[in-house]
Design an enzyme around this catalytic site. Structure first.
Site, PDB file in Angstrom:
ATOM      1  N   SER A  26       0.717  -1.194   0.053  1.00 38.68           N
ATOM      2  CA  SER A  26       0.038  -0.162   0.010  1.00 38.68           C
ATOM      3  C   SER A  26       0.816   1.165   0.130  1.00 38.68           C
ATOM      4  CB  SER A  26      -0.915  -0.043   1.189  1.00 38.68           C
ATOM      5  OG  SER A  26      -1.994   0.896   1.139  1.00 38.68           O
TER       6      SER A  26
ATOM      7  N   ASP B   5      -7.550  -4.590  -6.647  1.00 35.67           N
ATOM      8  CA  ASP B   5      -7.258  -3.836  -5.715  1.00 35.67           C
ATOM      9  C   ASP B   5      -7.253  -2.300  -6.238  1.00 35.67           C
ATOM     10  OD1 ASP B   5      -5.649  -2.523  -3.934  1.00 35.67           O
ATOM     11  OD2 ASP B   5      -3.988  -3.846  -3.763  1.00 35.67           O
TER      12      ASP B   5
END
Length: 273
Positions: free
Chosen positions: A143, A201
């Site tokens: 991330s 994602d």
């Protein structure tokens, strides 16, 4: 086949087992100091340095954490990411001004640059201290941590070449920089950067193009959990659509579900040779 019991300290280049263990290092970055140190020791890394800064708003990414673990043959710096519940931060900060890139090469997202700036001296000093035997150096992150790992690799390469990483592996990394820095990074890190994206994602789709772009060497995890070295646009769109229908009761949650670190780990474990 059983998962390897520990990381291979002699690993070079790209392999799924190496990706798996660097993903484990990313997952460990979310844990407390004692857990990180205990796990690092069990993996054969005798020294650990923690890198932490804590700020107050207005900018939500200034709470930055990472750790460096060192053994006789390998050093890994893992950057902590953000939880999916904080995804609104990525959306709300898409319009922030750019920040000059490493060695004035291109531009990077302001929030990522500021977050890295807050811990970069600590990371640099730890590598200078611990890299005493010519150990290989790896940067990794999930991330936000993926953006920081990529940018740390770029800064070391352009500003501190004696400490540059042998490889960078990221998981669910957002778009981080403009095309100028991406091109310089792709040239300097050819066959040393691997960017994993799990199906739908949402984070790798942010911030929006064309201001920000991705670096090369995508490793795409499809809706069945298989890793692809390449994927055509048409095939990728079809597979993402398939992933959206995997949960008939909550298709809109796929973008967040696929961002969880444990889902990256599950896919990588499934692909171990």
């Amino acid at each position: 086949m059983p998962v390897p019991s520990t990381i291979d300290h002699g690993a070079k280049g790209y392999s799924v087992p190496h990706a798996y263990w660097l993903a484990r290092a990313c997952d460990l970055a979310y844990k407390d100091r004692a857990t990180i140190e205990e796990q690092a020791a069990s993996w054969g890394f005798g020294q650990v340095r923690h890198h932490e800064t804590r700020f107050t708003p207005p900018f939500p990414l200034q709470d930055t954490q990472a750790y460096t673990m060192a053994g006789d043959r390998m050093i890994i710096t893992a950057f902590r990411g953000t939880q999916p519940a904080e995804i609104r931060d990525w959306l709300s900060d898409a319009e922030t001004p750019p920040w000059p890139g490493p060695a004035k090469t291109g531009y990077v997202h302001y929030g990522f640059a500021e977050a890295l700036e807050s811990i970069f001296p600590s990371v640099r000093d730890a590598l200078a201290e611990l890299r005493t035997e010519g150990q290989s150096v790896w940067f990794t992150g999930h991330s936000l941590g993926g953006a920081l790992a990529m940018l740390a690799g770029a800064r070391m390469s352009l500003e501190e070449p004696r400490l540059q990483a042998d490889g960078v592996y990221t998981f669910g990394q957002p778009r981080t920089c403009d095309r100028i820095l991406a091109a310089a990074f792709n040239k300097g890190f050819k066959d040393r950067m691997y960017r994993f994206v799990n199906n739908n994602d949402i984070v790798p789709q942010l911030p929006p193009e064309p201001v920000y772009t991705h670096v090369d060497n995508l490793r795409y995890i499809d809706s069945a959990g298989r890793i692809h070295d390449s994927m055509t646009l048409q095939a990728g769109l079809a597979d993402r659509a398939k992933g959206l229908t995997a949960d008939a009761f909550a298709p809109a949650s796929a973008g967040i579900r696929d961002h969880f670190m444990h889902n990256y780990l599950a896919a990588l474990e499934k692909n171990l040779p």
